[in-house]
Design an enzyme around this catalytic site. Structure first.
Site, PDB file in Angstrom:
ATOM      1  N   ASP A  78       0.844  -1.193   0.000  1.00 23.38           N
ATOM      2  CA  ASP A  78       0.000   0.000   0.000  1.00 23.38           C
ATOM      3  C   ASP A  78       0.881   1.246   0.000  1.00 23.38           C
ATOM      4  O   ASP A  78       2.090   1.173   0.211  1.00 23.38           O
ATOM      5  CB  ASP A  78      -0.895   0.018   1.239  1.00 23.38           C
ATOM      6  CG  ASP A  78      -2.149  -0.826   1.057  1.00 23.38           C
ATOM      7  OD1 ASP A  78      -2.421  -1.235  -0.083  1.00 23.38           O
ATOM      8  OD2 ASP A  78      -2.846  -1.079   2.056  1.00 23.38           O
ATOM      9  N   LYS A  97      -3.710   2.990  -2.911  1.00 26.52           N
ATOM     10  CA  LYS A  97      -4.906   3.750  -3.271  1.00 26.52           C
ATOM     11  C   LYS A  97      -4.846   5.121  -2.617  1.00 26.52           C
ATOM     12  O   LYS A  97      -4.259   5.303  -1.553  1.00 26.52           O
ATOM     13  CB  LYS A  97      -6.167   3.028  -2.795  1.00 26.52           C
ATOM     14  CG  LYS A  97      -6.330   1.610  -3.325  1.00 26.52           C
ATOM     15  CD  LYS A  97      -7.521   0.922  -2.700  1.00 26.52           C
ATOM     16  CE  LYS A  97      -7.662  -0.514  -3.180  1.00 26.52           C
ATOM     17  NZ  LYS A  97      -8.793  -1.203  -2.529  1.00 26.52           N
ATOM     18  N   GLY A 113      -1.136  -0.527   5.639  1.00 29.36           N
ATOM     19  CA  GLY A 113      -1.060   0.413   6.741  1.00 29.36           C
ATOM     20  C   GLY A 113      -2.044   0.030   7.833  1.00 29.36           C
ATOM     21  O   GLY A 113      -3.068  -0.598   7.585  1.00 29.36           O
ATOM     22  N   GLY A 114      -1.719   0.382   9.065  1.00 30.65           N
ATOM     23  CA  GLY A 114      -2.629   0.108  10.177  1.00 30.65           C
ATOM     24  C   GLY A 114      -2.810  -1.368  10.422  1.00 30.65           C
ATOM     25  O   GLY A 114      -1.846  -2.134  10.485  1.00 30.65           O
ATOM     26  N   ASP A 115      -4.061  -1.800  10.538  1.00 28.23           N
ATOM     27  CA  ASP A 115      -4.409  -3.200  10.766  1.00 28.23           C
ATOM     28  C   ASP A 115      -5.158  -3.729   9.551  1.00 28.23           C
ATOM     29  O   ASP A 115      -6.015  -3.033   8.998  1.00 28.23           O
ATOM     30  CB  ASP A 115      -5.279  -3.326  12.016  1.00 28.23           C
ATOM     31  CG  ASP A 115      -5.611  -4.762  12.353  1.00 28.23           C
ATOM     32  OD1 ASP A 115      -4.949  -5.331  13.229  1.00 28.23           O
ATOM     33  OD2 ASP A 115      -6.556  -5.315  11.747  1.00 28.23           O
ATOM     34  N   MET A 146      -9.727   8.814   7.087  1.00 26.28           N
ATOM     35  CA  MET A 146      -9.949   9.287   5.713  1.00 26.28           C
ATOM     36  C   MET A 146     -11.050  10.342   5.684  1.00 26.28           C
ATOM     37  O   MET A 146     -11.888  10.351   4.780  1.00 26.28           O
ATOM     38  CB  MET A 146     -10.301   8.105   4.796  1.00 26.28           C
ATOM     39  CG  MET A 146      -9.236   7.025   4.753  1.00 26.28           C
ATOM     40  SD  MET A 146      -9.698   5.591   3.762  1.00 26.28           S
ATOM     41  CE  MET A 146     -10.932   4.815   4.812  1.00 26.28           C
ATOM     42  N   GLY A 196       0.753  10.882  10.830  1.00 28.98           N
ATOM     43  CA  GLY A 196       1.125  10.433  12.161  1.00 28.98           C
ATOM     44  C   GLY A 196       2.441   9.693  12.203  1.00 28.98           C
ATOM     45  O   GLY A 196       2.680   8.796  11.399  1.00 28.98           O
TER      46      GLY A 196
END
Length: 423
Positions: A204, A226, A257-259, A333, A362
């Protein structure tokens, strides 16, 4: 001076008879390691320690309940002298030498024909460390290497394809790895290790992008990132890529990214893999919904301010979100829809003075925090040209941030000026 005339090698002892002399804890450890290697172990000792007795009682080895005799050396491939008696161990070592059998003498390491290294095993990789006859030093080095392998700081990726594909119908695997909010050191240890093993990375645009630079030149990186309103690679194609690469026998990491399961469409990717017979593993990540507010010093819950929080996409309807400012709302978002979402939250019952924070990028070097209220944040964001990726936090927890102006951090709700905090 440390012995340097060592020739490191690995012994394949499956089904081969070996001899361990001694019944103490050291002998038990050596016997257990030899059993793990598949050896047929005979343990010679008049009495056994508790660990050694467990092995004997389980029928894992043959116990000769007596002292050592030279005939015990007949027919063995490898011997360990660990009786804790110098003379006995010397006799075992001497008999082994005469029979041209490699023997580890625990009573006299410097004269021993063989040494037992400190061994680290990570997946199918074994690392053996000898450290000049200093076992504690060897263990310390072994532990450091094991930690580096587990964390992905050392590569575990296979290069000899025969080791990957022992059968023609071998299939690879897919790991959906949550990379966290973007900082390279906030990916999980398991995720970092899987990335180091990968043959293919489907990446990503968010997440720990810098880690891609640490991969080998022959690791295939497929970009499928994206942006809001722009999806150059449709989700169906991403699913197909994962399946195709895994079916080609590759270890595939889908770096997100993230989970993977928090607004990441990881569930769809996992289903696609399973439906096509591809092994898939999900590695949770530190979700930006919680971690990015923390980067600005904002807890999503806080005693006396908020007992719960709702995380929602900025593209979703907000009318049904609990309306008290003691219930934190996290919008992912959501920058592009601020002019719609902030009035909705205010109309649903939140005061126009309810605090709002926007955290851009962040944990990155260019992280920026803008703090306002439901009534002011849209204008502040427009003036500051706030952009995604960003997390929007709505609720009284914003007051806890060290970046919040003093008038917001106090409990005095009198008239105050519009404010913005940038960092």
């Amino acid at each position: 001076m440390a012995i340097v005339d060592l020739y490191p090698t690995s012994l394949r002892l499956l089904g081969r008879p070996v001899l361990v002399v001694g019944g103490g804890t050291v002998a038990a450890r050596r016997a257990k390691a030899l059993l793990d290697a598949g050896a047929q172990v005979t343990l010679v000792a008049p009495v056994l320690s508790a660990p050694a007795r467990e092995l004997a009682d389980a029928g894992l080895l043959t116990w000769a309940a007596r002292g050592y005799i030279s005939a015990d050396m007949d027919g063995v491939w490898y011997a360990v002298a660990a009786s804790n008696n110098f003379d006995v161990d010397a006799l075992v070592a001497s008999d082994a030498e005469a029979s041209r059998i490699w023997c580890v003498n625990h009573s006299h390491a410097q004269e021993s024909a063989a040494w037992t290294p400190a061994v680290a095993t990570v997946e199918d990789v074994k690392v053996a460390v000898n450290a000049g006859g200093d076992p504690l030093r060897a263990v310390a080095i072994r532990n450091a290497i094991a930690a580096a392998l587990e964390s992905g700081d050392l590569p575990l990726r296979r290069y000899r394809k025969a080791a990957i594909s022992p059968t023609p119908d071998h299939r690879g695997s897919v790991a959906l790895v949550g990379g966290g909010p973007g900082a390279e050191d906030l990916i999980t240890v398991r995720g970092r290790r899987l990335l180091a093993e990968a043959d293919v990375v489907v990446a990503d645009r968010l997440g720990p992008r810098g880690l891609l630079q640490t991969l080998g030149d022959d690791v295939k990186i497929i970009e499928v990132g994206k942006t809001p309103g722009h999806h150059p690679v449709p989700q169906t194609e991403i699913n197909a890529i994962l399946v195709r690469e895994a079916q080609a026998g590759k270890r595939v990491v889908r770096l997100k990214g993230g989970d993977p399961y928090v607004l990441g469409r990881g569930g769809e990717e996992a289903i696609a893999c399973r439906e096509n017979g591809v092994d898939v593993e999900v590695v949770p990540g530190v979700t930006s919904a919680v971690s990015v507010p923390a980067a600005a010093g904002i807890p999503v819950t806080h005693r006396g301010l908020a007992k719960a929080f709702t995380m929602i996409s900025g593209h979703e309807e907000l009318e049904n979100v609990p309306h008290g400012s003691d219930h934190t709302v996290i919008l992912l978002m959501g920058v592009g829809t601020l002019n719609r979402s902030m009035p909705i939250l205010e109309a649903a019952g939140r005061d126009k003075d309810c605090p709002v924070a926007i955290i851009e990028n962040g944990y990155a070097k260019d992280q920026r925090v803008t703090i306002g209220t439901l009534g002011t944040i849209v204008a502040l964001a427009q003036a500051g040209q706030v952009r995604n990726p960003a997390v929007v936090v709505v609720g009284d927890v914003v007051r806890v941030s060290p970046l919040a102006p003093q008038e917001l951090a106090t409990a005095n709700y009198g008239t105050r000026e519009t404010f913005s905090s940038l960092s």
